[in-house]
Design an enzyme around this catalytic site. Structure first.
Site, PDB file in Angstrom:
ATOM      1  N   GLY A   1       0.686  -1.584   0.258  1.00  0.00           N
ATOM      2  CA  GLY A   1       0.189  -0.235  -0.188  1.00  0.00           C
ATOM      3  C   GLY A   1       0.595   1.210   0.494  1.00  0.00           C
ATOM      4  O   GLY A   1       1.002   2.107  -0.849  1.00  0.00           O
TER       5      GLY A   1
ATOM      6  N   ASP B   1       8.506   6.288   8.604  1.00  0.00           N
ATOM      7  CA  ASP B   1       8.363   6.214   9.358  1.00  0.00           C
ATOM      8  C   ASP B   1       7.110   6.377   9.529  1.00  0.00           C
ATOM      9  O   ASP B   1       7.811   7.703   9.950  1.00  0.00           O
ATOM     10  CB  ASP B   1       9.350   6.368  10.444  1.00  0.00           C
ATOM     11  CG  ASP B   1       8.314   4.573  11.803  1.00  0.00           C
ATOM     12  OD1 ASP B   1       7.977   3.256  11.662  1.00  0.00           O
ATOM     13  OD2 ASP B   1       8.960   4.729  13.198  1.00  0.00           O
ATOM     14  N   SER B   2       6.146   5.525  10.209  1.00  0.00           N
ATOM     15  CA  SER B   2       4.767   6.492  10.732  1.00  0.00           C
ATOM     16  C   SER B   2       3.675   5.732  10.932  1.00  0.00           C
ATOM     17  O   SER B   2       3.989   4.845  11.666  1.00  0.00           O
ATOM     18  CB  SER B   2       4.125   6.649   9.131  1.00  0.00           C
ATOM     19  OG  SER B   2       3.584   5.731   8.646  1.00  0.00           O
TER      20      SER B   2
ATOM     21  N   HIS C   1      -4.700   1.011   4.368  1.00  0.00           N
ATOM     22  CA  HIS C   1      -4.748  -0.102   4.866  1.00  0.00           C
ATOM     23  C   HIS C   1      -4.007   0.356   5.925  1.00  0.00           C
ATOM     24  O   HIS C   1      -4.544   1.869   6.823  1.00  0.00           O
ATOM     25  CB  HIS C   1      -3.216  -0.409   4.203  1.00  0.00           C
ATOM     26  CG  HIS C   1      -2.484   0.708   3.747  1.00  0.00           C
ATOM     27  ND1 HIS C   1      -1.387   1.473   4.917  1.00  0.00           N
ATOM     28  CD2 HIS C   1      -1.866   1.637   2.465  1.00  0.00           C
ATOM     29  CE1 HIS C   1      -0.706   2.228   4.352  1.00  0.00           C
ATOM     30  NE2 HIS C   1      -1.521   2.436   2.444  1.00  0.00           N
ATOM     31  N   GLY C   2      -4.209  -0.032   7.493  1.00  0.00           N
ATOM     32  CA  GLY C   2      -3.334  -0.341   8.484  1.00  0.00           C
ATOM     33  C   GLY C   2      -5.205   0.145   9.560  1.00  0.00           C
ATOM     34  O   GLY C   2      -5.458   0.091   9.763  1.00  0.00           O
ATOM     35  N   TYR C   3      -5.165   1.905  10.307  1.00  0.00           N
ATOM     36  CA  TYR C   3      -6.001   2.035  10.783  1.00  0.00           C
ATOM     37  C   TYR C   3      -6.996   2.877   9.893  1.00  0.00           C
ATOM     38  O   TYR C   3      -8.008   3.242  10.442  1.00  0.00           O
ATOM     39  CB  TYR C   3      -5.460   2.632  12.258  1.00  0.00           C
ATOM     40  CG  TYR C   3      -4.367   2.265  12.812  1.00  0.00           C
ATOM     41  CD1 TYR C   3      -4.959   2.113  14.152  1.00  0.00           C
ATOM     42  CD2 TYR C   3      -3.048   1.676  12.462  1.00  0.00           C
ATOM     43  CE1 TYR C   3      -4.309   1.035  15.461  1.00  0.00           C
ATOM     44  CE2 TYR C   3      -2.574   1.087  13.927  1.00  0.00           C
ATOM     45  CZ  TYR C   3      -3.344   0.738  14.814  1.00  0.00           C
ATOM     46  OH  TYR C   3      -2.877  -0.115  15.804  1.00  0.00           O
TER      47      TYR C   3
ATOM     48  N   HIS D   1      -0.692  11.579   5.441  1.00  0.00           N
ATOM     49  CA  HIS D   1      -0.112  12.063   5.873  1.00  0.00           C
ATOM     50  C   HIS D   1       1.551  11.935   5.025  1.00  0.00           C
ATOM     51  O   HIS D   1       2.562  12.530   5.483  1.00  0.00           O
ATOM     52  CB  HIS D   1      -0.134  11.274   7.238  1.00  0.00           C
ATOM     53  CG  HIS D   1       0.039  10.924   7.523  1.00  0.00           C
ATOM     54  ND1 HIS D   1      -1.021  10.113   6.613  1.00  0.00           N
ATOM     55  CD2 HIS D   1       0.761   9.151   8.195  1.00  0.00           C
ATOM     56  CE1 HIS D   1      -0.783   8.286   7.141  1.00  0.00           C
ATOM     57  NE2 HIS D   1       0.211   8.023   7.810  1.00  0.00           N
ATOM     58  N   ARG D   2       1.396  11.426   4.763  1.00  0.00           N
ATOM     59  CA  ARG D   2       2.488  10.645   3.880  1.00  0.00           C
ATOM     60  C   ARG D   2       2.439  11.400   2.897  1.00  0.00           C
ATOM     61  O   ARG D   2       3.384  12.120   2.268  1.00  0.00           O
ATOM     62  CB  ARG D   2       2.462   9.160   3.361  1.00  0.00           C
ATOM     63  CG  ARG D   2       3.823   8.582   3.038  1.00  0.00           C
ATOM     64  CD  ARG D   2       3.195   7.393   2.650  1.00  0.00           C
ATOM     65  NE  ARG D   2       3.406   6.776   3.957  1.00  0.00           N
ATOM     66  CZ  ARG D   2       2.670   5.759   4.817  1.00  0.00           C
ATOM     67  NH1 ARG D   2       1.057   5.980   3.889  1.00  0.00           N
ATOM     68  NH2 ARG D   2       2.667   5.735   5.579  1.00  0.00           N
TER      69      ARG D   2
END
Length: 202
Positions: A17, A74-75, A160-162, A188-189
């Protein structure tokens, strides 16, 4: 600020992702983006307690292994009522004996909020720190923050993720409900990548 004039960029992630997001964001600049898995790279231990520290670990390991310029990030998600947790440990909250389970991580996050009887809205931020590192060790650092709130139950199957429990400020959709082109504009990315593009690619 150093300009990026290389033809190849290794994105130090095994997350499909994230890699797809980076490819889409950098596509207009004529840079060929490759992922860590394509180069057979492992994942170094993330031993720092900050996003910047862990991003630098990933960038340095990939540069040393390949000799290519590297973009590492890193996130994670920081929840105000959990004193900023899970934060730098976001992925750790998803770890199981059989890999990462983000449904489990989302449930753990919501349960922690319920146990604290945290008032709503349950404000949170997605945070990203990018490190763009050249083979000579020089790096540039960029940060992006997307404010919003966590909601329950999870909504949407995108991202993806949260993403399914995070609703950005100003929207009534979670990141998990947004089409990729919208998320790629406001994540954010994306915010961190836009800073990088403005400073190093234009």
């Amino acid at each position: 600020m150093r300009r990026f004039d290389e033809k190849y960029l290794l994105v130090a992630t095994h997350n499909a992702g994230k890699l797809g997001e980076m490819r889409a964001l950098l596509a207009p600049y004529g840079v060929e983006v490759v992922g860590a898995a394509e180069k057979g790279l492992g994942e170094p231990a993330e031993t720092e307690d900050s996003f910047l520290g862990n991003a630098r670990i990933k960038a340095r390991a990939a540069v040393e292994a390949t000799g290519l310029p590297v973009l590492a990030d890193d996130s994670g998600i920081s929840v105000d009522a959990l004193d900023g947790a899970p934060g730098v440990y976001t992925a750790d909250w998803a770890e199981t004996g059989n890999g990462r389970d983000f449904r489990l991580a989302m449930e753990k996050t919501w349960q922690a909020l319920e146990e604290r009887q945290a008032p709503k809205p349950r404000n949170a931020q997605f945070r990203c720190t990018l490190v763009l590192m050249w083979p000579d060790g020089h790096d540039e650092v960029f940060e992006g923050v997307l404010p919003g709130q966590v909601i329950w139950p999870p909504r949407g199957v995108e991202g993806h993720g949260y993403d399914p429990i995070f609703m950005p400020d100003g929207y009534n959709l979670t990141l998990g409900e947004m089409p990729p082109e919208l998320k790629n504009r406001l994540s954010h990315r994306a915010l961190a990548v836009k800073k990088m593009i403005n400073d190093c690619f234009q």
